[in-house]
Design a protein around this motif. Structure first.
Motif, PDB file in Angstrom:
ATOM      1  N   ALA A 203       0.981  -1.218   0.052  1.00 57.30           N
ATOM      2  CA  ALA A 203      -0.105   0.039  -0.017  1.00 57.30           C
ATOM      3  C   ALA A 203       0.904   1.102  -0.157  1.00 57.30           C
ATOM      4  CB  ALA A 203      -0.904   0.215   1.205  1.00 57.30           C
ATOM      5  N   VAL A 204       0.419   2.288  -0.640  1.00 57.30           N
ATOM      6  CA  VAL A 204       0.966   3.468  -0.757  1.00 57.30           C
ATOM      7  C   VAL A 204      -0.206   4.548  -0.263  1.00 57.30           C
ATOM      8  CG1 VAL A 204       2.072   5.405  -1.954  1.00 57.30           C
ATOM      9  CG2 VAL A 204       2.624   3.185  -2.385  1.00 57.30           C
ATOM     10  N   SER A 205      -0.104   5.474   0.897  1.00 57.42           N
ATOM     11  CA  SER A 205      -1.210   6.068   1.015  1.00 57.42           C
ATOM     12  C   SER A 205      -1.265   7.586   0.524  1.00 57.42           C
ATOM     13  CB  SER A 205      -1.062   6.390   2.751  1.00 57.42           C
ATOM     14  OG  SER A 205      -1.155   5.255   3.265  1.00 57.42           O
TER      15      SER A 205
ATOM     16  N   ALA B 260       5.841   0.601  -3.201  1.00 53.73           N
ATOM     17  CA  ALA B 260       5.865  -0.240  -2.392  1.00 53.73           C
ATOM     18  C   ALA B 260       5.935  -1.717  -3.264  1.00 53.73           C
ATOM     19  CB  ALA B 260       4.387  -0.187  -1.476  1.00 53.73           C
ATOM     20  N   THR B 261       6.832  -2.256  -3.280  1.00 49.90           N
ATOM     21  CA  THR B 261       7.002  -3.233  -4.398  1.00 49.90           C
ATOM     22  C   THR B 261       7.201  -4.648  -3.536  1.00 49.90           C
ATOM     23  OG1 THR B 261       9.507  -2.975  -4.628  1.00 49.90           O
ATOM     24  CG2 THR B 261       7.743  -1.981  -6.157  1.00 49.90           C
TER      25      THR B 261
ATOM     26  N   SER C 140       4.626  -0.884   2.698  1.00 48.42           N
ATOM     27  CA  SER C 140       4.079   0.216   2.768  1.00 48.42           C
ATOM     28  C   SER C 140       4.813   1.293   2.781  1.00 48.42           C
ATOM     29  CB  SER C 140       2.932  -0.058   3.837  1.00 48.42           C
ATOM     30  OG  SER C 140       3.693   0.250   5.135  1.00 48.42           O
ATOM     31  N   VAL C 141       4.277   2.600   2.121  1.00 50.41           N
ATOM     32  CA  VAL C 141       4.501   3.793   2.098  1.00 50.41           C
ATOM     33  C   VAL C 141       3.746   4.868   2.617  1.00 50.41           C
ATOM     34  CG1 VAL C 141       5.780   5.723   0.918  1.00 50.41           C
ATOM     35  CG2 VAL C 141       6.571   3.221   0.422  1.00 50.41           C
ATOM     36  N   SER C 142       3.747   5.426   3.649  1.00 48.77           N
ATOM     37  CA  SER C 142       2.645   6.371   4.110  1.00 48.77           C
ATOM     38  C   SER C 142       2.662   7.870   3.249  1.00 48.77           C
ATOM     39  CB  SER C 142       2.677   6.538   5.336  1.00 48.77           C
ATOM     40  OG  SER C 142       2.630   5.417   6.043  1.00 48.77           O
TER      41      SER C 142
ATOM     42  N   ILE D 132       7.920   2.747   4.966  1.00 50.48           N
ATOM     43  CA  ILE D 132       8.554   3.989   5.312  1.00 50.48           C
ATOM     44  C   ILE D 132       7.179   4.909   5.527  1.00 50.48           C
ATOM     45  CG2 ILE D 132       9.479   5.760   3.884  1.00 50.48           C
ATOM     46  CD1 ILE D 132      10.972   3.798   2.163  1.00 50.48           C
ATOM     47  N   SER D 133       7.430   5.777   6.572  1.00 44.27           N
ATOM     48  CA  SER D 133       6.519   6.621   6.901  1.00 44.27           C
ATOM     49  C   SER D 133       6.387   8.078   6.263  1.00 44.27           C
ATOM     50  CB  SER D 133       6.799   7.125   8.611  1.00 44.27           C
ATOM     51  OG  SER D 133       6.414   6.062   9.079  1.00 44.27           O
TER      52      SER D 133
END
Length: 118
Positions: free
Chosen positions: A22-24, A31-32, A37-39, A64-65
């Motif tokens: 997920a990427v927010s 995000a592979t 996830s990357v926020s 990663i935030s």
């Protein structure tokens, strides 16, 4: 979002291609890895290609935030923010700073610049 059960919540040019990734938001984040996830932030990459002893892919859980140009590659690795930080060790973490590298298993860097944790 082209990974199985992956999602992109917003932003521009983001890619979620890992299984359950997920990427927010943010821009050109990736995000592979499996369950990565990357926020937010810009040009961050949460990826991994963890394998078990049989050579089969397993969950990466990299995250990663935010920040700029950070990379989380080790299984369960995370980068909270900053810029140009790289967490490659399993269970490694970088809280902030710039140009830091957490390479060893369980290594951690709280901040600063150009630090290496082996």
């Amino acid at each position: 979002a082209n990974g199985n059960s992956s999602s992109v919540g917003g932003g521009v040019g983001n890619i979620a291609s890992g299984l359950m990734s997920a990427v927010s938001g943010g821009g050109t984040n990736q995000a592979t890895g499996w369950a990565s996830s990357v926020s937010g932030g810009y040009q961050n990459k949460a990826r991994g290609e963890s394998k078990n002893s049989d050579g089969n892919s397993v969950e990466d859980y990299t995250s990663i935030s935010g920040g700029l140009n950070n990379e989380a590659e080790g299984r369960y690795a995370s980068v909270c923010g900053g810029s140009t930080n790289r967490a490659t060790g399993e269970y490694s973490n970088i809280a902030a700073g710039s140009g830091n590298s957490a390479e060893g298993e369980g290594s951690a860097i709280i901040g600063g610049m150009d630090n290496v944790a082996e």
